[in-house]
Design a protein around this motif. Structure first.
Motif, PDB file in Angstrom:
ATOM      1  N   LEU A 398      46.359  47.925  40.770  1.00  0.00           N
ATOM      2  CA  LEU A 398      46.501  46.960  39.678  1.00  0.00           C
ATOM      3  C   LEU A 398      45.353  45.955  39.687  1.00  0.00           C
ATOM      4  N   ARG A 399      44.879  45.608  40.875  1.00  0.00           N
ATOM      5  CA  ARG A 399      43.731  44.698  40.972  1.00  0.00           C
ATOM      6  C   ARG A 399      42.516  45.297  40.264  1.00  0.00           C
ATOM      7  N   LYS A 400      42.274  46.574  40.476  1.00  0.00           N
ATOM      8  CA  LYS A 400      41.147  47.234  39.817  1.00  0.00           C
ATOM      9  C   LYS A 400      41.331  47.242  38.304  1.00  0.00           C
ATOM     10  N   LEU A 401      42.549  47.527  37.850  1.00  0.00           N
ATOM     11  CA  LEU A 401      42.811  47.536  36.413  1.00  0.00           C
ATOM     12  C   LEU A 401      42.592  46.147  35.813  1.00  0.00           C
ATOM     13  N   ALA A 402      43.066  45.124  36.513  1.00  0.00           N
ATOM     14  CA  ALA A 402      42.885  43.749  36.018  1.00  0.00           C
ATOM     15  C   ALA A 402      41.402  43.403  35.903  1.00  0.00           C
ATOM     16  N   LEU A 403      40.606  43.822  36.877  1.00  0.00           N
ATOM     17  CA  LEU A 403      39.166  43.570  36.811  1.00  0.00           C
ATOM     18  C   LEU A 403      38.527  44.347  35.666  1.00  0.00           C
ATOM     19  N   ASP A 404      38.986  45.579  35.447  1.00  0.00           N
ATOM     20  CA  ASP A 404      38.484  46.365  34.314  1.00  0.00           C
ATOM     21  C   ASP A 404      38.793  45.672  32.990  1.00  0.00           C
ATOM     22  N   PHE A 405      39.909  44.927  32.947  1.00  0.00           N
ATOM     23  CA  PHE A 405      40.308  44.211  31.731  1.00  0.00           C
ATOM     24  C   PHE A 405      39.679  42.817  31.640  1.00  0.00           C
ATOM     25  N   GLY A 406      38.823  42.473  32.610  1.00  0.00           N
ATOM     26  CA  GLY A 406      38.084  41.206  32.535  1.00  0.00           C
ATOM     27  C   GLY A 406      38.775  40.009  33.140  1.00  0.00           C
ATOM     28  N   ALA A 407      39.749  40.227  34.025  1.00  0.00           N
ATOM     29  CA  ALA A 407      40.488  39.108  34.613  1.00  0.00           C
ATOM     30  C   ALA A 407      39.650  38.369  35.658  1.00  0.00           C
ATOM     31  N   HIS A 408      39.926  37.086  35.822  1.00  0.00           N
ATOM     32  CA  HIS A 408      39.416  36.304  36.941  1.00  0.00           C
ATOM     33  C   HIS A 408      40.458  36.385  38.055  1.00  0.00           C
ATOM     34  N   LEU A 409      40.054  36.782  39.226  1.00  0.00           N
ATOM     35  CA  LEU A 409      40.992  36.894  40.343  1.00  0.00           C
ATOM     36  C   LEU A 409      40.676  35.865  41.425  1.00  0.00           C
ATOM     37  N   SER A 410      41.720  35.410  42.095  1.00  0.00           N
ATOM     38  CA  SER A 410      41.527  34.504  43.233  1.00  0.00           C
ATOM     39  C   SER A 410      41.834  35.239  44.536  1.00  0.00           C
ATOM     40  N   TRP A 411      41.374  36.466  44.620  1.00  0.00           N
ATOM     41  CA  TRP A 411      41.579  37.277  45.818  1.00  0.00           C
ATOM     42  C   TRP A 411      40.623  36.776  46.903  1.00  0.00           C
ATOM     43  N   PRO A 412      41.124  36.382  48.081  1.00  0.00           N
ATOM     44  CA  PRO A 412      40.245  35.826  49.130  1.00  0.00           C
ATOM     45  C   PRO A 412      39.160  36.805  49.557  1.00  0.00           C
ATOM     46  N   GLU A 413      37.964  36.266  49.766  1.00  0.00           N
ATOM     47  CA  GLU A 413      36.838  37.087  50.185  1.00  0.00           C
ATOM     48  C   GLU A 413      36.849  37.311  51.694  1.00  0.00           C
ATOM     49  N   LYS A 414      36.250  38.409  52.100  1.00  0.00           N
ATOM     50  CA  LYS A 414      36.011  38.702  53.520  1.00  0.00           C
ATOM     51  C   LYS A 414      37.297  38.666  54.342  1.00  0.00           C
ATOM     52  N   VAL A 415      38.401  39.001  53.695  1.00  0.00           N
ATOM     53  CA  VAL A 415      39.700  39.094  54.375  1.00  0.00           C
ATOM     54  C   VAL A 415      40.247  40.492  54.113  1.00  0.00           C
ATOM     55  N   PRO A 416      40.691  41.230  55.137  1.00  0.00           N
ATOM     56  CA  PRO A 416      41.250  42.558  54.907  1.00  0.00           C
ATOM     57  C   PRO A 416      42.400  42.508  53.899  1.00  0.00           C
ATOM     58  N   ASP A 417      42.470  43.519  53.046  1.00  0.00           N
ATOM     59  CA  ASP A 417      43.497  43.545  52.003  1.00  0.00           C
ATOM     60  C   ASP A 417      44.907  43.463  52.587  1.00  0.00           C
ATOM     61  N   SER A 418      45.131  44.128  53.718  1.00  0.00           N
ATOM     62  CA  SER A 418      46.467  44.094  54.329  1.00  0.00           C
ATOM     63  C   SER A 418      46.828  42.679  54.766  1.00  0.00           C
ATOM     64  N   ASP A 419      45.818  41.913  55.232  1.00  0.00           N
ATOM     65  CA  ASP A 419      46.073  40.522  55.632  1.00  0.00           C
ATOM     66  C   ASP A 419      46.375  39.647  54.417  1.00  0.00           C
ATOM     67  N   VAL A 420      45.670  39.912  53.319  1.00  0.00           N
ATOM     68  CA  VAL A 420      45.948  39.166  52.080  1.00  0.00           C
ATOM     69  C   VAL A 420      47.378  39.410  51.633  1.00  0.00           C
ATOM     70  N   MET A 421      47.797  40.662  51.671  1.00  0.00           N
ATOM     71  CA  MET A 421      49.162  41.014  51.264  1.00  0.00           C
ATOM     72  C   MET A 421      50.196  40.353  52.174  1.00  0.00           C
ATOM     73  N   SER A 422      49.985  40.411  53.479  1.00  0.00           N
ATOM     74  CA  SER A 422      50.950  39.836  54.436  1.00  0.00           C
ATOM     75  C   SER A 422      51.048  38.328  54.290  1.00  0.00           C
ATOM     76  N   SER A 423      49.902  37.662  54.169  1.00  0.00           N
ATOM     77  CA  SER A 423      49.918  36.199  54.043  1.00  0.00           C
ATOM     78  C   SER A 423      50.542  35.772  52.717  1.00  0.00           C
ATOM     79  N   THR A 424      50.352  36.578  51.664  1.00  0.00           N
ATOM     80  CA  THR A 424      50.951  36.265  50.358  1.00  0.00           C
ATOM     81  C   THR A 424      52.468  36.380  50.422  1.00  0.00           C
TER      82      THR A 424
END
Length: 674
Positions: A398-424
């Motif tokens: 869904l993140r890729k689709l949102a970017l394809d649709f021109g969304a601004h994301l606040s996804w943290p940089e240089k953090v593993p995706d699994s860590d982003v999911m767990s902390s969220t």
């Protein structure tokens, strides 16, 4: 050290965490530092006393006072005294020492609540320049009570004049706090003005005097109210017309509009808003309630992003859209109802500002996760649990689709995706929890699990949790809604013909214009945008005459159709209720209660699968839509407002929405939303 934030795969733009440096220096020294905003070139500063005096002595208000005196049989002095009382109740009393007090207090609170507050420095610099040139109107979105504080705090931090802010009158009644807000720049407006000619005149002249003088920015929420669903609301136009009139009349050369997008990882009022949607009365704003709510200071609410948009010139925006010469035909000080042309221009500008707020919003990982979780069967979330790796895979898709649709994301940089999911998930532990590799919905407190709960209470707790999920999903709906409407049109019509899809697309926009914000008169442009977005992500093939599903497009189209399914199901439920009721006349309160009872019954039986049908906002939106399309008529009978339903018209709209008959563009009555 300065922290920056860059949107994923987007052009670099610097977002600075304004809390980072401030965690290591004294709150007192921050509050009492030198505050020297650049002066406005158009006029000197103006005290609240001078402002009130200018309003009171205006030719316009003098004329209205005499008019009201004649109409009511009162003396001019009596009406003037009433105007003075209205001004006393309404007016701000901006004072630097109270701005410093607010700066000190708010800074302490923000450091407790948020891990970071990111602000785009390019936008701040542009605002600083704009405040020196023309009157500036700040227009933030409204999702939390924090919105009242954060813009003023940022402007104070960067030596920009602190705005005067339009606020609801209940805040003025809060002991001590109300007066602090007034002296920090808030002016208070009654919620229900109705046809009170004198109050409208005082408010209009007060706002227009601030605009004409231009010595400080004016801030107001164009949506009118705080959104309980966390998605944009159709704009209210009363204040918009007030701030535009000085320009239309040539009293100012230009006015600068500045959209502000405030995005939260987690909203303070999330549980309160969900319960309000379920019919729990909103707590009265009071100092005691504020003190009782101090437990929120023990929670972590993640990050906030404040995106200051590009300053927009009303003069440039209105060029070719309105003939200002008409205002020379009537003395400027005489009351004038906005012409149809002026109303259309104000409506267009207001809707455009809401769309710019949406485009400037930053989408959090949790918002994308909420989209995914709401498309999972209820029993999976409440009993079996959703596998964590499945949630991660779907969210990253869904993140890729949102970017394809021109969304601004606040996804943290240089953090593993699994860590982003767990902390969220950890941040939103009040809604979901992660256990043994699965994700479950939180429906009750640990202490309450020891006791038996009656089914009705359990359903309401489950409903509250789902409505909180829905609210966070709503934060990103503006990214998907146009392609989702096209995907839905393809499903309803079972056609690939562009003209049929466009007709259905326009019908869907009209039906859902209370749910989502569409700029008036842009049906065709929105349709072309939807085609382009779906084509870019390779979901459809687009030609001059057809829009056809690609071999790889089913996944995208199915997701988008499911995204709108709660709205479709809820609307059809209410159509069914209205068509099955014996009486053709009903009252709104009775309607809301009866629909909620029916929805509860159908959810319990398994016939209905969306808890969003229990939302009072959804129910009111359906009623407003039917009234706008002429299927429901509002009747004024004594003190009670009643509605008369045209069952055949309601049934026809329901049949078109279900694809049982070909959708047609429905002509709506003009909607002024003042």
């Amino acid at each position: 050290m300065v922290n920056t934030y860059r949107g994923l795969d987007r052009d670099e733009e610097e977002f600075v965490d304004i809390l980072e440096d401030k965690r290591h220096c004294s709150d007192l020294s921050f509050a009492f530092r030198t505050f020297s905003p650049p002066p406005y070139k158009g006029a000197p500063t103006c005290s609240s006393t001078e402002l009130n005096q200018a309003v009171l002595e205006s030719q316009y208000l003098r004329y209205v006072i005499q008019e009201v005196a004649v109409e009511t049989g009162s003396s001019v002095e009596e009406v003037r005294d009433k105007v003075c009382r209205i001004l006393q109740e309404m007016s701000q009393n901006l004072q630097l020492r109270f701005i410093r007090l607010m700066g000190f207090t708010v800074r302490k609170v923000f450091k407790r609540l948020f891990s970071a507050i990111y602000v785009n420095m390019k936008g701040v610099s542009a605002l600083q320049q704009a405040t020196q040139e023309f009157p500036v109107i700040l227009m933030p979105n409204h999702r939390s009570y924090i919105d009242f504080l954060v813009v003023s705090y940022i402007l104070f931090s960067y030596d920009i004049p602190v705005p005067v802010i339009a606020a609801g009158i209940p805040l003025a009644g809060m002991k001590i706090v109300g007066e602090i807000l007034r002296r920090s720049g808030a002016f208070f407006i009654r919620r229900a003005i109705g046809s009170d000619k004198l109050y409208w005149a005082v408010l209009s002249e007060y706002v227009q005097t601030i605009v004409r003088r231009g010595f400080v920015p004016l801030e107001f929420f164009v949506e009118g109210f705080r959104s309980r669903t966390l998605k944009s609301l159709p704009p209210k136009l009363g204040m918009m017309h007030m701030i535009l009139e000085p320009f239309f009349k040539g009293q100012v050369y230009d006015v600068t509009l500045l959209p502000i997008s405030i995005s939260y990882d987690r909203v303070l009022e999330e549980s309160l808003l969900a319960h309000e949607l379920l019919g729990v009365p909103k707590p009265r704003e009071s100092t005691m309630a504020l003190l009782k709510a101090s437990k929120v200071l023990q929670e972590n609410y993640g990050r906030m992003h404040v995106n200051f948009g590009r300053p927009l010139s009303v003069r440039q925006l209105c060029e070719g859209k309105i003939n200002r010469c008409q205002y020379n035909l009537i003395p400027r000080d005489l009351p004038q109802k906005p012409s149809g042309e002026a109303q259309a221009c104000g409506s267009w500008l207001a809707h455009m500002m809401v769309r710019l707020q949406e485009e400037g919003a930053l989408i959090s990982p949790w918002s994308l996760m909420a989209c995914t979780l709401l498309q999972v069967p209820t029993t999976v979330l409440t009993e079996e649990g959703l596998l964590f790796h499945q949630l991660t895979e779907q969210t990253l898709w869904l993140r890729k689709l949102a970017l394809d649709f021109g969304a601004h994301l606040s996804w943290p940089e240089k953090v593993p995706d699994s860590d982003v999911m767990s902390s969220t998930l950890a941040l939103h532990r009040s809604v979901v929890y992660h256990k043994a590799g699965r994700v479950y919905l939180v429906r009750e407190d640990e202490d309450e699990r020891k006791y038996s709960v009656i089914p009705e209470e359990e359903m309401m707790r489950t409903a509250a949790a789902f409505l909180m999920l829905a609210s966070y999903r709503n934060q990103c709906l503006h990214v998907f809604v146009r392609p989702a409407l096209l995907a839905l049109a393809m499903s309803i019509t079972k056609s690939t013909q562009r003209d049929e899809l466009l007709t259905c697309f326009c019908f869907l926009q009209e039906v859902f214009s209370n749910e989502f914000v569409f700029i008036p008169g842009r049906f065709s442009q929105d349709f072309e945008e939807a085609c382009s977005l779906l084509k870019n992500c390779k979901a459809v093939h687009v030609s001059q005459w057809e829009v056809a599903v690609s071999d790889t497009g089913l996944e995208v189209l199915s997701f988008l159709q499911e995204l709108l399914k709660p709205f479709i199901d809820s609307y059809q439920l209410m159509f069914r209720f209205l068509c099955e009721e014996r009486d053709c006349v009903f009252r709104e309160k009775e309607f809301l209660s009866a629909v909620r009872t029916l929805a509860t019954k159908l959810i319990a039986s398994g016939e209905l699968h969306t808890y969003e049908s229990l939302s009072s906002d959804m129910q009111k939106n359906v009623l407003s839509m039917l009234q706008r399309l002429g299927a429901v008529t509002k009747l004024e009978i004594s003190e009670n407002t009643e509605y008369k339903v045209n069952k055949s018209a309601v049934r026809r709209i329901g049949d078109m929405l279900a694809g049982r008959i070909p959708p047609q563009i429905v002509q709506a009555a003009p909607d002024a939303r003042l």
